[in-house]
Design a protein around this motif. Structure first.
Motif, PDB file in Angstrom:
ATOM      1  N   ARG A  59       0.774  -1.347   0.065  1.00  0.00           N
ATOM      2  CA  ARG A  59      -0.153   0.048  -0.019  1.00  0.00           C
ATOM      3  C   ARG A  59       0.817   1.335  -0.042  1.00  0.00           C
ATOM      4  O   ARG A  59       0.387   2.350  -0.822  1.00  0.00           O
ATOM      5  CB  ARG A  59      -0.981   0.004   1.148  1.00  0.00           C
ATOM      6  CG  ARG A  59      -1.897   1.244   1.194  1.00  0.00           C
ATOM      7  CD  ARG A  59      -3.084   0.881   2.153  1.00  0.00           C
ATOM      8  NE  ARG A  59      -4.132   1.920   1.794  1.00  0.00           N
ATOM      9  CZ  ARG A  59      -5.484   1.649   2.159  1.00  0.00           C
ATOM     10  NH1 ARG A  59      -5.850   0.610   2.967  1.00  0.00           N
ATOM     11  NH2 ARG A  59      -6.304   2.538   1.801  1.00  0.00           N
ATOM     12  N   PRO A  60       1.887   1.430   0.645  1.00  0.00           N
ATOM     13  CA  PRO A  60       2.620   2.614   0.709  1.00  0.00           C
ATOM     14  C   PRO A  60       3.570   2.866  -0.277  1.00  0.00           C
ATOM     15  O   PRO A  60       4.303   3.816  -0.357  1.00  0.00           O
ATOM     16  CB  PRO A  60       3.364   2.631   2.184  1.00  0.00           C
ATOM     17  CG  PRO A  60       3.681   1.068   2.362  1.00  0.00           C
ATOM     18  CD  PRO A  60       2.416   0.373   2.035  1.00  0.00           C
ATOM     19  N   VAL A  61       3.772   1.980  -1.229  1.00  0.00           N
ATOM     20  CA  VAL A  61       4.608   1.882  -2.363  1.00  0.00           C
ATOM     21  C   VAL A  61       3.936   2.358  -3.657  1.00  0.00           C
ATOM     22  O   VAL A  61       2.808   2.057  -3.903  1.00  0.00           O
ATOM     23  CB  VAL A  61       5.294   0.354  -2.547  1.00  0.00           C
ATOM     24  CG1 VAL A  61       6.216   0.561  -3.711  1.00  0.00           C
ATOM     25  CG2 VAL A  61       5.964  -0.118  -1.283  1.00  0.00           C
ATOM     26  N   SER A  62       4.695   3.093  -4.482  1.00  0.00           N
ATOM     27  CA  SER A  62       4.375   3.751  -5.550  1.00  0.00           C
ATOM     28  C   SER A  62       4.618   2.842  -6.922  1.00  0.00           C
ATOM     29  O   SER A  62       5.708   2.425  -6.697  1.00  0.00           O
ATOM     30  CB  SER A  62       4.226   5.049  -5.910  1.00  0.00           C
ATOM     31  OG  SER A  62       5.683   5.479  -5.985  1.00  0.00           O
ATOM     32  N   GLY A  63       4.128   3.248  -7.939  1.00  0.00           N
ATOM     33  CA  GLY A  63       4.933   2.660  -9.228  1.00  0.00           C
ATOM     34  C   GLY A  63       3.801   1.735 -10.012  1.00  0.00           C
ATOM     35  O   GLY A  63       2.706   1.662  -9.762  1.00  0.00           O
ATOM     36  N   LEU A  64       4.865   1.006 -11.073  1.00  0.00           N
ATOM     37  CA  LEU A  64       3.942   0.135 -12.155  1.00  0.00           C
ATOM     38  C   LEU A  64       3.330  -1.138 -11.372  1.00  0.00           C
ATOM     39  O   LEU A  64       3.851  -2.076 -10.679  1.00  0.00           O
ATOM     40  CB  LEU A  64       4.993   0.079 -12.928  1.00  0.00           C
ATOM     41  CG  LEU A  64       5.487   1.213 -13.929  1.00  0.00           C
ATOM     42  CD1 LEU A  64       6.761   0.592 -14.614  1.00  0.00           C
ATOM     43  CD2 LEU A  64       4.582   2.168 -14.490  1.00  0.00           C
ATOM     44  N   VAL A  65       2.071  -1.210 -11.746  1.00  0.00           N
ATOM     45  CA  VAL A  65       1.211  -2.166 -11.457  1.00  0.00           C
ATOM     46  C   VAL A  65       0.726  -2.986 -13.056  1.00  0.00           C
ATOM     47  O   VAL A  65       0.219  -2.077 -13.776  1.00  0.00           O
ATOM     48  CB  VAL A  65      -0.021  -2.167 -10.541  1.00  0.00           C
ATOM     49  CG1 VAL A  65      -0.693  -3.557 -10.484  1.00  0.00           C
ATOM     50  CG2 VAL A  65       0.509  -1.692  -9.363  1.00  0.00           C
ATOM     51  N   VAL A  66       0.831  -4.142 -13.377  1.00  0.00           N
ATOM     52  CA  VAL A  66       0.461  -4.648 -14.416  1.00  0.00           C
ATOM     53  C   VAL A  66      -0.820  -5.672 -14.138  1.00  0.00           C
ATOM     54  O   VAL A  66      -1.068  -6.265 -13.441  1.00  0.00           O
ATOM     55  CB  VAL A  66       1.535  -5.806 -15.060  1.00  0.00           C
ATOM     56  CG1 VAL A  66       1.142  -6.378 -16.322  1.00  0.00           C
ATOM     57  CG2 VAL A  66       2.906  -4.975 -15.332  1.00  0.00           C
ATOM     58  N   PHE A  67      -1.789  -5.278 -15.135  1.00  0.00           N
ATOM     59  CA  PHE A  67      -3.194  -5.902 -15.172  1.00  0.00           C
ATOM     60  C   PHE A  67      -3.345  -6.738 -16.464  1.00  0.00           C
ATOM     61  O   PHE A  67      -2.660  -6.208 -17.250  1.00  0.00           O
ATOM     62  CB  PHE A  67      -4.079  -5.165 -14.756  1.00  0.00           C
ATOM     63  CG  PHE A  67      -4.104  -4.443 -13.419  1.00  0.00           C
ATOM     64  CD1 PHE A  67      -4.562  -4.899 -12.322  1.00  0.00           C
ATOM     65  CD2 PHE A  67      -3.836  -2.925 -13.159  1.00  0.00           C
ATOM     66  CE1 PHE A  67      -4.797  -4.238 -10.943  1.00  0.00           C
ATOM     67  CE2 PHE A  67      -3.677  -2.428 -12.044  1.00  0.00           C
ATOM     68  CZ  PHE A  67      -4.185  -3.231 -11.105  1.00  0.00           C
ATOM     69  N   ALA A  68      -4.035  -7.632 -16.282  1.00  0.00           N
ATOM     70  CA  ALA A  68      -4.575  -8.466 -17.590  1.00  0.00           C
ATOM     71  C   ALA A  68      -5.714  -8.326 -17.851  1.00  0.00           C
ATOM     72  O   ALA A  68      -6.719  -8.244 -17.229  1.00  0.00           O
ATOM     73  CB  ALA A  68      -4.151  -9.996 -17.295  1.00  0.00           C
ATOM     74  N   ARG A  69      -5.966  -8.029 -19.230  1.00  0.00           N
ATOM     75  CA  ARG A  69      -7.336  -7.502 -19.649  1.00  0.00           C
ATOM     76  C   ARG A  69      -7.897  -8.843 -20.330  1.00  0.00           C
ATOM     77  O   ARG A  69      -9.349  -8.506 -20.617  1.00  0.00           O
ATOM     78  CB  ARG A  69      -7.154  -6.408 -20.755  1.00  0.00           C
ATOM     79  CG  ARG A  69      -6.881  -5.066 -20.284  1.00  0.00           C
ATOM     80  CD  ARG A  69      -7.001  -3.944 -21.241  1.00  0.00           C
ATOM     81  NE  ARG A  69      -8.284  -3.999 -21.712  1.00  0.00           N
ATOM     82  CZ  ARG A  69      -9.009  -3.363 -22.693  1.00  0.00           C
ATOM     83  NH1 ARG A  69      -7.971  -2.592 -23.500  1.00  0.00           N
ATOM     84  NH2 ARG A  69     -10.082  -3.358 -23.086  1.00  0.00           N
TER      85      ARG A  69
END
Length: 224
Positions: A59-69
Protein backbone atom coordinates in the motif's frame (compact mmCIF):
# COMPACT_ATOMS: atom_id res chain seq x y z
CA UNK A 1 -5.42 7.20 -12.35
CA UNK A 2 -2.39 7.25 -14.67
CA UNK A 3 -2.24 4.66 -17.46
CA UNK A 4 1.31 4.25 -18.80
CA UNK A 5 0.70 1.38 -21.25
CA UNK A 6 -2.42 -0.17 -22.74
CA UNK A 7 -3.38 -2.65 -25.44
CA UNK A 8 -6.09 -5.28 -25.99
CA UNK A 9 -4.52 -7.74 -23.53
CA UNK A 10 -2.61 -5.69 -20.93
CA UNK A 11 -2.91 -2.43 -19.04
CA UNK A 12 -0.11 -0.98 -16.89
CA UNK A 13 -0.94 1.69 -14.33
CA UNK A 14 1.20 3.99 -12.19
CA UNK A 15 -0.09 3.32 -8.67
CA UNK A 16 0.00 6.13 -6.14
CA UNK A 17 1.18 5.45 -2.60
CA UNK A 18 -1.78 4.75 -0.32
CA UNK A 19 -3.75 2.86 -2.97
CA UNK A 20 -4.44 -0.85 -2.59
CA UNK A 21 -4.16 -3.03 -5.68
CA UNK A 22 -6.86 -5.53 -4.71
CA UNK A 23 -9.71 -5.41 -2.19
CA UNK A 24 -8.84 -6.22 1.41
CA UNK A 25 -10.34 -6.10 4.91
CA UNK A 26 -10.12 -2.28 4.98
CA UNK A 27 -13.00 -2.08 2.52
CA UNK A 28 -11.23 0.74 0.66
CA UNK A 29 -11.83 0.93 -3.07
CA UNK A 30 -9.00 -0.93 -4.80
CA UNK A 31 -7.06 0.14 -7.86
CA UNK A 32 -8.41 -2.90 -9.73
CA UNK A 33 -11.96 -1.51 -9.47
CA UNK A 34 -10.82 1.93 -10.66
CA UNK A 35 -9.13 0.34 -13.70
CA UNK A 36 -12.29 -1.67 -14.48
CA UNK A 37 -14.37 1.51 -14.43
CA UNK A 38 -11.84 3.22 -16.72
CA UNK A 39 -12.02 0.35 -19.25
CA UNK A 40 -15.81 0.18 -19.07
CA UNK A 41 -16.18 3.90 -19.74
CA UNK A 42 -13.46 4.23 -22.39
CA UNK A 43 -14.62 1.27 -24.47
CA UNK A 44 -18.31 1.53 -23.55
CA UNK A 45 -18.37 -2.10 -22.47
CA UNK A 46 -21.71 -3.50 -21.35
CA UNK A 47 -21.80 -5.78 -18.32
CA UNK A 48 -18.86 -6.81 -16.17
CA UNK A 49 -15.31 -5.95 -17.25
CA UNK A 50 -12.63 -8.66 -17.04
CA UNK A 51 -9.46 -7.63 -15.23
CA UNK A 52 -6.84 -10.02 -13.87
CA UNK A 53 -4.51 -9.10 -11.00
CA UNK A 54 -1.12 -10.74 -11.60
CA UNK A 55 0.99 -9.06 -8.89
CA UNK A 56 0.71 -6.48 -6.12
CA UNK A 57 2.56 -3.57 -4.55
CA UNK A 58 2.43 -2.79 -0.83
CA UNK A 59 0.00 0.00 0.00
CA UNK A 60 2.64 2.67 0.83
CA UNK A 61 4.67 1.87 -2.31
CA UNK A 62 4.13 3.65 -5.64
CA UNK A 63 4.85 2.69 -9.23
CA UNK A 64 3.96 0.25 -11.96
CA UNK A 65 1.26 -2.39 -11.65
CA UNK A 66 0.51 -4.77 -14.53
CA UNK A 67 -3.06 -6.01 -15.07
CA UNK A 68 -4.38 -8.54 -17.58
CA UNK A 69 -7.35 -7.55 -19.75
CA UNK A 70 -7.99 -11.05 -21.12
CA UNK A 71 -7.97 -14.54 -19.63
CA UNK A 72 -5.30 -15.58 -22.14
CA UNK A 73 -2.99 -12.78 -20.97
CA UNK A 74 -3.76 -13.56 -17.32
CA UNK A 75 -2.78 -17.23 -17.61
CA UNK A 76 0.43 -16.42 -19.46
CA UNK A 77 1.41 -13.49 -17.23
CA UNK A 78 0.85 -15.58 -14.09
CA UNK A 79 3.26 -18.16 -15.50
CA UNK A 80 5.78 -15.47 -16.51
CA UNK A 81 5.75 -13.87 -13.06
CA UNK A 82 6.11 -17.28 -11.38
CA UNK A 83 9.08 -18.18 -13.59
CA UNK A 84 10.83 -14.82 -13.26
CA UNK A 85 10.28 -13.74 -16.85
CA UNK A 86 8.93 -10.32 -15.84
CA UNK A 87 11.80 -8.06 -14.79
CA UNK A 88 10.91 -5.30 -12.32
CA UNK A 89 13.31 -2.57 -11.25
CA UNK A 90 12.69 -0.62 -8.06
CA UNK A 91 14.08 2.68 -6.81
CA UNK A 92 14.40 3.35 -3.09
CA UNK A 93 15.54 6.33 -1.05
CA UNK A 94 17.34 5.10 2.07
CA UNK A 95 18.55 6.91 5.16
CA UNK A 96 22.10 5.55 5.30
CA UNK A 97 24.50 4.88 2.43
CA UNK A 98 25.43 1.19 2.07
CA UNK A 99 29.07 0.33 2.79
CA UNK A 100 29.45 -0.97 -0.76
CA UNK A 101 28.03 1.11 -3.62
CA UNK A 102 26.56 -2.04 -5.18
CA UNK A 103 26.15 -5.64 -4.20
CA UNK A 104 23.94 -8.67 -3.70
CA UNK A 105 21.98 -9.31 -0.50
CA UNK A 106 21.08 -12.86 0.53
CA UNK A 107 18.96 -13.50 3.62
CA UNK A 108 16.43 -15.94 4.96
CA UNK A 109 13.13 -14.12 5.57
CA UNK A 110 10.61 -15.25 8.15
CA UNK A 111 7.15 -13.72 7.91
CA UNK A 112 5.14 -12.83 11.01
CA UNK A 113 1.50 -12.85 9.89
CA UNK A 114 0.14 -11.10 12.98
CA UNK A 115 2.58 -8.22 12.66
CA UNK A 116 2.44 -8.21 8.84
CA UNK A 117 6.22 -8.01 8.93
CA UNK A 118 9.20 -10.07 7.79
CA UNK A 119 12.45 -10.65 9.66
CA UNK A 120 15.81 -11.25 7.98
CA UNK A 121 18.32 -13.88 9.12
CA UNK A 122 21.75 -14.83 7.84
CA UNK A 123 20.98 -18.55 8.22
CA UNK A 124 17.95 -20.65 7.42
CA UNK A 125 15.22 -20.80 10.08
CA UNK A 126 12.15 -23.08 10.20
CA UNK A 127 9.55 -21.82 7.68
CA UNK A 128 11.89 -19.12 6.36
CA UNK A 129 12.37 -18.45 2.65
CA UNK A 130 15.57 -17.48 0.86
CA UNK A 131 15.58 -13.91 -0.43
CA UNK A 132 18.05 -12.48 -2.94
CA UNK A 133 18.26 -8.98 -4.39
CA UNK A 134 20.84 -6.87 -6.18
CA UNK A 135 21.28 -3.16 -5.55
CA UNK A 136 23.41 -0.31 -6.85
CA UNK A 137 23.78 3.31 -5.82
CA UNK A 138 22.40 5.92 -8.22
CA UNK A 139 22.80 9.20 -6.29
CA UNK A 140 23.56 10.78 -2.91
CA UNK A 141 22.49 13.81 -0.94
CA UNK A 142 23.79 14.86 2.49
CA UNK A 143 21.40 12.53 4.32
CA UNK A 144 19.92 10.17 1.75
CA UNK A 145 20.94 7.70 -0.94
CA UNK A 146 18.99 6.65 -4.03
CA UNK A 147 19.31 2.92 -4.75
CA UNK A 148 18.23 0.83 -7.72
CA UNK A 149 17.04 -2.63 -6.69
CA UNK A 150 16.41 -5.77 -8.73
CA UNK A 151 14.71 -8.75 -7.11
CA UNK A 152 15.97 -12.27 -7.77
CA UNK A 153 13.17 -13.67 -5.58
CA UNK A 154 9.75 -12.36 -4.61
CA UNK A 155 9.18 -12.43 -0.85
CA UNK A 156 6.90 -10.58 1.56
CA UNK A 157 8.27 -7.05 2.13
CA UNK A 158 11.56 -8.28 0.68
CA UNK A 159 13.12 -4.96 -0.34
CA UNK A 160 11.97 -3.20 2.82
CA UNK A 161 13.25 -5.97 5.08
CA UNK A 162 16.57 -6.67 3.38
CA UNK A 163 17.59 -3.01 3.02
CA UNK A 164 16.73 -2.44 6.69
CA UNK A 165 18.79 -5.50 7.65
CA UNK A 166 21.71 -3.97 5.74
CA UNK A 167 21.39 -0.85 7.91
CA UNK A 168 19.66 1.22 5.22
CA UNK A 169 15.95 1.54 6.10
CA UNK A 170 13.75 3.11 3.42
CA UNK A 171 12.78 6.70 4.14
CA UNK A 172 9.39 6.83 5.86
CA UNK A 173 9.21 3.09 6.56
CA UNK A 174 8.52 3.08 10.31
CA UNK A 175 7.82 -0.66 10.29
CA UNK A 176 11.40 -1.36 9.25
CA UNK A 177 13.31 1.15 11.29
CA UNK A 178 12.92 4.59 9.68
CA UNK A 179 13.05 7.29 12.40
CA UNK A 180 10.00 9.17 11.12
CA UNK A 181 7.15 8.76 8.65
CA UNK A 182 6.69 10.64 5.39
CA UNK A 183 4.01 13.37 5.65
CA UNK A 184 1.72 11.57 3.17
CA UNK A 185 2.13 8.15 4.79
CA UNK A 186 4.13 6.79 1.86
CA UNK A 187 7.48 5.07 1.98
CA UNK A 188 10.16 6.16 -0.48
CA UNK A 189 10.04 3.01 -2.61
CA UNK A 190 8.71 2.83 -6.16
CA UNK A 191 8.37 0.22 -8.88
CA UNK A 192 10.28 2.22 -11.48
CA UNK A 193 10.53 -0.05 -14.54
CA UNK A 194 8.99 -3.27 -15.86
CA UNK A 195 10.29 -5.33 -18.80
CA UNK A 196 8.88 -8.47 -20.39
CA UNK A 197 8.00 -10.16 -23.64
CA UNK A 198 4.33 -9.52 -24.40
CA UNK A 199 2.44 -12.76 -23.66
CA UNK A 200 0.39 -12.55 -26.86
CA UNK A 201 2.19 -10.38 -29.45
CA UNK A 202 5.69 -11.51 -28.29
CA UNK A 203 6.97 -7.94 -28.61
CA UNK A 204 9.41 -6.51 -26.07
CA UNK A 205 7.60 -4.29 -23.56
CA UNK A 206 9.59 -1.82 -21.45
CA UNK A 207 7.74 0.76 -19.37
CA UNK A 208 8.97 3.32 -16.84
CA UNK A 209 6.99 5.16 -14.17
CA UNK A 210 7.53 8.88 -13.64
CA UNK A 211 9.38 9.81 -10.47
CA UNK A 212 7.07 10.94 -7.61
CA UNK A 213 6.38 14.66 -7.51
CA UNK A 214 8.42 15.19 -4.38
CA UNK A 215 11.38 17.56 -3.83
CA UNK A 216 13.75 14.87 -2.50
CA UNK A 217 12.94 12.44 -5.32
CA UNK A 218 13.43 15.22 -7.87
CA UNK A 219 16.71 16.38 -6.33
CA UNK A 220 18.22 12.91 -6.16
CA UNK A 221 17.13 12.02 -9.69
CA UNK A 222 18.50 15.22 -11.20
CA UNK A 223 21.84 14.71 -9.42
CA UNK A 224 22.43 11.34 -11.12
Amino acid sequence: MEVVYEDNHIIIVNKQSGEIVQGDKTGDRPLSDIVKDYIKEKYQKPGAVFLGVVHRLDRPVSGLVVFARTSKALTRLNKMFAEGDVHKTYWAIVRNAPRESEGTLENWLLRNEKQNKSYAYSQEKPNSKKAILKYRTLAHSDNYTLLEVNLMTGRHHQIRCQLAAMGCPIKGDLKYGAPRSNPDGSISLMSRRVEFIHPVSKEQITVEAPVPNDPLWKALCTSR
